[in-house]
Design a protein around this motif. Structure first.
Motif, short mmCIF file in Angstrom:
data_model
loop_
_atom_site.label_atom_id
_atom_site.label_comp_id
_atom_site.label_asym_id
_atom_site.label_seq_id
_atom_site.Cartn_x
_atom_site.Cartn_y
_atom_site.Cartn_z
N TRP A 8 -81.99 38.43 -8.82
CA TRP A 8 -83.27 39.13 -8.89
C TRP A 8 -83.21 40.24 -9.95
O TRP A 8 -82.18 40.48 -10.60
CB TRP A 8 -83.71 39.68 -7.53
CG TRP A 8 -85.19 39.51 -7.32
CD1 TRP A 8 -86.17 40.44 -7.47
CD2 TRP A 8 -85.86 38.29 -6.95
NE1 TRP A 8 -87.39 39.89 -7.21
CE2 TRP A 8 -87.23 38.57 -6.89
CE3 TRP A 8 -85.41 37.00 -6.66
CZ2 TRP A 8 -88.18 37.59 -6.55
CZ3 TRP A 8 -86.33 36.04 -6.33
CH2 TRP A 8 -87.71 36.33 -6.27
N PRO A 11 -84.80 44.96 -7.54
CA PRO A 11 -85.25 44.70 -6.17
C PRO A 11 -85.77 45.92 -5.43
O PRO A 11 -86.45 45.77 -4.41
CB PRO A 11 -84.00 44.13 -5.49
CG PRO A 11 -82.85 44.70 -6.28
CD PRO A 11 -83.35 44.75 -7.70
N HIS A 16 -91.38 44.26 -8.65
CA HIS A 16 -90.55 43.06 -8.71
C HIS A 16 -90.18 42.50 -7.33
O HIS A 16 -89.85 41.31 -7.23
CB HIS A 16 -89.28 43.34 -9.51
CG HIS A 16 -89.54 43.69 -10.94
ND1 HIS A 16 -89.56 42.74 -11.93
CD2 HIS A 16 -89.83 44.87 -11.53
CE1 HIS A 16 -89.84 43.33 -13.09
NE2 HIS A 16 -90.00 44.62 -12.87
N TRP A 17 -90.20 43.33 -6.30
CA TRP A 17 -89.89 42.88 -4.94
C TRP A 17 -90.78 43.63 -3.97
O TRP A 17 -90.82 44.87 -3.99
CB TRP A 17 -88.42 43.13 -4.61
CG TRP A 17 -87.99 42.62 -3.27
CD1 TRP A 17 -87.91 43.35 -2.10
CD2 TRP A 17 -87.62 41.28 -2.93
NE1 TRP A 17 -87.49 42.55 -1.08
CE2 TRP A 17 -87.30 41.27 -1.55
CE3 TRP A 17 -87.50 40.09 -3.66
CZ2 TRP A 17 -86.88 40.12 -0.89
CZ3 TRP A 17 -87.08 38.94 -3.00
CH2 TRP A 17 -86.78 38.96 -1.64
N TYR A 28 -83.88 40.60 1.46
CA TYR A 28 -83.24 40.57 0.15
C TYR A 28 -81.72 40.49 0.29
O TYR A 28 -81.06 39.70 -0.38
CB TYR A 28 -83.63 41.79 -0.68
CG TYR A 28 -82.90 41.86 -2.00
CD1 TYR A 28 -83.23 41.00 -3.04
CD2 TYR A 28 -81.85 42.77 -2.19
CE1 TYR A 28 -82.53 41.03 -4.24
CE2 TYR A 28 -81.16 42.81 -3.39
CZ TYR A 28 -81.50 41.93 -4.41
OH TYR A 28 -80.81 41.96 -5.60
N GLY A 51 -78.92 42.30 -8.66
CA GLY A 51 -80.06 42.56 -9.53
C GLY A 51 -80.15 44.03 -9.90
O GLY A 51 -80.02 44.91 -9.05
N CYS A 260 -84.90 34.92 -10.68
CA CYS A 260 -85.88 35.75 -9.99
C CYS A 260 -87.25 35.08 -9.96
O CYS A 260 -87.46 34.04 -10.57
CB CYS A 260 -85.98 37.13 -10.66
SG CYS A 260 -86.49 37.07 -12.38
N THR A 262 -90.48 34.47 -7.12
CA THR A 262 -90.78 33.47 -6.11
C THR A 262 -92.01 32.65 -6.51
O THR A 262 -93.05 33.22 -6.87
CB THR A 262 -91.06 34.17 -4.76
OG1 THR A 262 -89.96 35.02 -4.43
CG2 THR A 262 -91.29 33.15 -3.65
N THR A 273 -93.56 38.40 -6.47
CA THR A 273 -92.70 39.47 -5.95
C THR A 273 -92.40 39.32 -4.47
O THR A 273 -91.62 40.09 -3.91
CB THR A 273 -93.34 40.85 -6.18
OG1 THR A 273 -94.55 40.92 -5.40
CG2 THR A 273 -93.66 41.08 -7.64
#
Length: 294
Positions: A8, A11, A16-17, A28, A51, A260, A262, A273
């Motif tokens: 990733w 994160p 991004h997450w 994660y 990440g 990375c 999804t 994300t």
């Protein structure tokens, strides 16, 4: 060809997450543990890296360590942009590295560092040279972000886009080359720091800059390149054809590949994300990429 893989990108950054879905980062952590173990079993000689985190936060590292996330990792990574977005100064780089070293036994890599030319090219020119003085020999890997400016017709990966004001527009001026491929002032200094300095350059799906980018990287003496293979892109039509072309073109560089993003259909929410509904599917993607390209 693949020296390292990263699980990733940023994160602990909501761009991004989505940590509203994964509020304690347990999903994660479990996803990284599973993917790292699978990659290790498939290609044990390829380095496995957390990440890159942004902001640089030792408490985040401690949380992941408590979850056992680092069992099969070889390094952790950080990202920093003190002349553009961070609330600390350029001279604090050694301190920021030390903060992370204090909470993990793993080496610390700087997998994104850069300076925009939003205000003036001279700022980037100074920032490159001073960053090299502070980080060369201090960490095992440094990747400058980036070779090219982000085309203005594209979107930067941020949460609020234009509502962020100048903070958003700085994303479009991070390159050593302008969007049209013409050099900026800092470019003439970059080869002073290669091959120790690498470059982080993200290539979009069917990116028109790929061939010219490779030519420039070779001119600059770059040996280490960081880029990404997007899980979301892999579900597009002709994705394997594009991935094969990109990876073949990048043959000859020591690659750090970031896995990375999804696919919307596989997320808890339909967004790149989002944590995936099934974390084992991310692991399967990582293994498939290792078998194909490592």
């Amino acid at each position: 060809m693949i020296e390292a893989v990263k699980f990733w990108n940023e994160p602990n950054n909501k761009s991004h997450w989505d940590f509203e879905i994964d509020s304690d980062w347990q999903l994660y952590a479990n996803m990284v543990k599973m993917a790292a173990a699978a990659v290790k079993a498939e290609k044990p000689d390829v380095l496995r890296v957390l990440g890159g985190i942004s902001p640089i936060d030792p408490y985040f590292i401690t949380r992941l360590k408590d979850f056992g996330t680092f069992n099969d990792l070889n390094a952790v990574a950080v990202h920093g942009f003190p002349l553009d977005w961070n609330h600390w100064q350029l001279e604090h780089w050694p301190e920021k590295i030390a903060e992370i070293e204090a909470v993990t036994h793993l080496p610390v890599w700087v997998t994104e560092v850069g300076v925009s030319t939003f205000g003036a090219e001279e700022v980037q020119e100074f920032g490159l040279r001073r960053t090299a003085e502070l980080l060369c020999g201090r960490v095992d890997r440094v990747f400058w972000y980036s070779l090219y400016d982000l085309p203005r017709a594209w979107e930067a990966t941020t949460r609020h886009r234009e509502a962020e004001g100048s903070s958003y527009y700085r994303h479009f001026y991070m390159g050593l080359l302008r969007e049209d491929g013409t050099p900026k002032l800092a470019l003439k200094h970059f080869s002073d720091y290669t091959p120790e300095f690498g470059i982080c350059q993200w290539f979009h799906f069917e990116d028109h800059r790929l061939d010219n980018a490779v030519d420039w990287l070779k001119k600059l003496g770059v040996k280490r390149l960081r880029t990404g293979l997007s899980w979301a892109d892999y579900l597009r039509p002709d994705a394997e054809k594009w991935f094969d072309r990109m990876m073949q073109k990048l043959d000859g560089f020591d690659l750090t590949i970031t896995f990375c993003f999804t696919p919307e259909a596989k997320g808890i929410q339909p967004h790149h994300t989002s944590p995936p509904q099934k974390i084992e599917e991310f692991s399967d993607f990582c293994v498939e990429m290792m078998r194909r390209y490592a």
